[in-house]
Design an enzyme around this catalytic site. Structure first.
Site: not given
Ligand code: GLY
Length: 601
Positions: A130, A411, A431
């Site tokens: 992430r 996503t 995102n």
């Molecule tokens: N950007 C969407 C998520 O990570 O939930």
């Protein structure tokens, strides 16, 4: 604390956790009118308003390997790598980079993601790649002097980006588990960027849709534009060749230098320079210090299945297990797919789970996330005490639970299984569609707008309507909370299912429903993907559903109990999944709602 593997015998623990009377459905629920013949679910309902499936697509079968992803070119890349002797991780790495070329709306090197990996011997691993907040990020960076959120600042432009994690994630995964050379798994993406690929209709529409933003946010650049003319007279069409020369060079640097090809040297210099020009925050130092993190998977039993899923920094795994545990005691199969009682129990589970998400979930490297408590039977029993068959629970009265001591649909997900049974479940993203829409000058890739997944101000919803709190507040180097839910299921100790989807806040509920469609309603993997879906996320207090998902009888029964229902004009989920059938064949299931494609052999 959350790094412990959490194993429970779910049925034994939770049976009795939900008061028996609460398992008695109201009389409006008929017993099931569905039947299963030869493993294929057949919907039998006299109500013609119901069309349970988005399409009648059938799954792709293979015995030696399967790849399901959002784009036919990427799935083909993965399949070729498997056929060349690569394992599931080699194929997954190749697919991640191929998607960065052919699916720029969500495939990425400027974003991040999560990987769940189960090897052929049954050992499970999860990798958190992430994005992180830049070192100069501050908690109130998206607020004005009065403390109000500045609209769009966390969504569009240079300030919206976190430090990308995808390249380091792939380097880590390949270093630990890859079999083919790094250069070999990168080569298909390099070729697709350098030689170009033919746009699908959806690819062309997507790029045409963002032309105004591309021109506004990237003045003087021509990336992803067929023509720089401001008017929409010259636009992309299906079959046009998209060549990405700068991206090809970036990918070659990564191919030649590994992580240093992105986090140091020319690519890092170009990225940092872009940030200076656009008043973004990411520095070369931020890039150099980014590292993906291996985390212990969360594992829990659901009936005879073992669910292996993503721990925080994604909320997806915790939320999925909470929902499955809430519903496990109920006879969903007997009640039937999307019958009022089935849907009611699922909505009430979703409501409570998203309230918990808002209260407790955040980056475990920064906040204490009570994972084991949140999925414990005692805790879940207490969360269910206000459930009533007679009436919808009011979300205003549902807060996150009490624990002593103590989140565009753009996503993308892909699933890979190789001949030996190694399995990879990856969800990755920028995102929003095309992320912040900033394209790195000289390097040719989109940056994420993942900073919006932080709670930019407690109680103020993000682009998915998700509300957060201090646990998910911005801090330098912290990861923003996610809903991504890459998941693998075992049955009798063997690989059973690889599952996941994009969809922002709807990811978790789509994964939940797809799993239940197979294991409770007897659908094939492809039917479970095709099946129409619904979604509730605590706030706003309404249930959205794909057109046709609910019969008139279900709608009337639910409305009669106070449920607010809203028919969607768009769709939910773009699943890419693999099921291992009893004879060992792989069923690859790709979502008919978009260009998703499964390829197997
Ligand atoms: N950007 C969407 C998520 O990570 O939930």
């Amino acid at each position: 604390m959350n790094q412990r593997i959490i194993r429970y015998s779910l049925w034994l623990l939770i049976a009795g956790a939900v008061p028996a009377c609460k398992t008695q459905a109201p009389s409006t629920t008929a017993s099931t009118k569905v039947s299963q013949s030869q493993g294929v679910y057949q919907y039998r309902d006299e109500d013609p308003s119901v069309k349970p499936f988005f399409s009648d697509r059938v799954g792709v079968m293979g015995r030696n390997g399967m790849v399901a992803s959002a784009h036919p070119e990427a799935s083909q890349v993965g399949l070729n790598i498997l056929k060349a002797g690569g394992n599931a991780v080699d194929a997954a790495v190749a697919v991640q980079f191929a998607l960065a070329v052919v699916y720029p709306g969500a495939g990425n090197i400027g974003g991040g993601g999560f990987m769940v990996y189960r090897d052929q011997a049954g050992k499970a691993y999860t990798l958190d790649y992430r994005e992180k907040a830049p070192g100069r990020a501050t908690q109130n960076m998206y607020l004005d002097s009065l403390g109000n959120v500045i609209p769009g600042l966390s969504i569009s432009g240079h300030l919206a980006s976190g430090v990308p994690g995808s390249v380091d994630g792939m380097v880590e995964a390949h270093k630990r588990f890859g079999k083919l050379s790094w250069a070999q798994v990168l080569q298909p993406a390099v070729d697709l960027a350098a030689k170009g690929f033919a746009l699908t209709e959806r690819d062309a529409l997507g790029l045409n849709r963002i032309k105004t933003d591309l021109l506004k946010i990237n003045p003087g650049k021509t990336y992803f534009l067929k023509s720089a003319a401001p008017a929409d007279t010259i636009s992309w069409h299906k079959g046009d060749l998209l060549v990405q020369a700068d991206l090809a060079k970036t990918l070659q640097r990564i191919q030649g230098q590994g992580r240093a090809g992105f986090y140091e040297g020319e690519t890092a210099r170009l990225l940092a320079q872009e940030m200076v020009q656009g008043k973004g925050l990411i520095t070369e130092e931020d890039l150099k210090s980014y590292h993906a993190t291996w985390r212990e998977p969360i594992q829990a039993k659901y009936k005879e299945y073992n669910v292996i899923t993503m721990p925080p920094t994604s909320s997806g795994g915790v939320a999925l297990l909470q929902m499955m545990r809430f519903t496990e005691p109920y006879p969903l199969r007997k009640w039937g797919w999307n019958r009022d009682s089935t849907v009611q129990v699922m909505i009430e589970a979703e409501r409570r789970v998203y309230a918990d998400r808002a209260k407790f979930l955040g980056d475990p490297d920064f906040v204490k996330v009570p994972v084991s408590q949140l999925i414990s039977p005692d805790y879940l029993r207490n969360r269910w005490t206000d459930f009533s068959w007679a009436k919808a629970t009011d979300s205003r009265n549902v807060k996150g639970g009490m624990i002593p001591g103590y989140e565009s649909l753009e996503t993308t997900h892909f699933s890979v299984v190789d001949k030996e049974g190694n399995a990879v479940s990856i969800t990755t993203t920028l995102n929003g569609g095309y992320g912040s829409r900033v394209v790195i000058g000289g390097a040719g890739f989109f940056m994420n707008n993942e900073m919006d997944d932080f709670s930019v101000k407690p109680g103020v919803p993000n682009m998915f309507g998700l509300i957060g709190n201090q646990a998910n507040a911005i801090a330098p180097g912290k990861r923003m909370l996610s809903s991504m839910t890459p998941t693998i299921l075992e049955k009798d100790g063997k690989l059973f299912m690889v599952v996941g989807t994009p969809g922002g806040s709807t990811i978790i509920t789509s994964v939940y429903q797809t799993i239940l469609n197979v294991i409770e309603h007897g659908m094939t993997m492809q039917q479970a993907v095709n099946a129409l879906k619904f979604h509730h996320q605590w706030l706003p207090d309404k249930t959205t559903f794909e057109n046709g998902a609910f019969s008139e009888a279900t709608i009337q029964a639910l409305q009669g109990r106070g449920y607010m229902l809203e028919k969607l004009t768009n769709t939910l989920g773009r699943m890419d999944c693999v099921l291992v059938r009893p004879d060992g064949t792989y069923e690859g299931a790709s979502d008919p709602r978009a260009d998703n494609t499964a390829r197997g052999y």
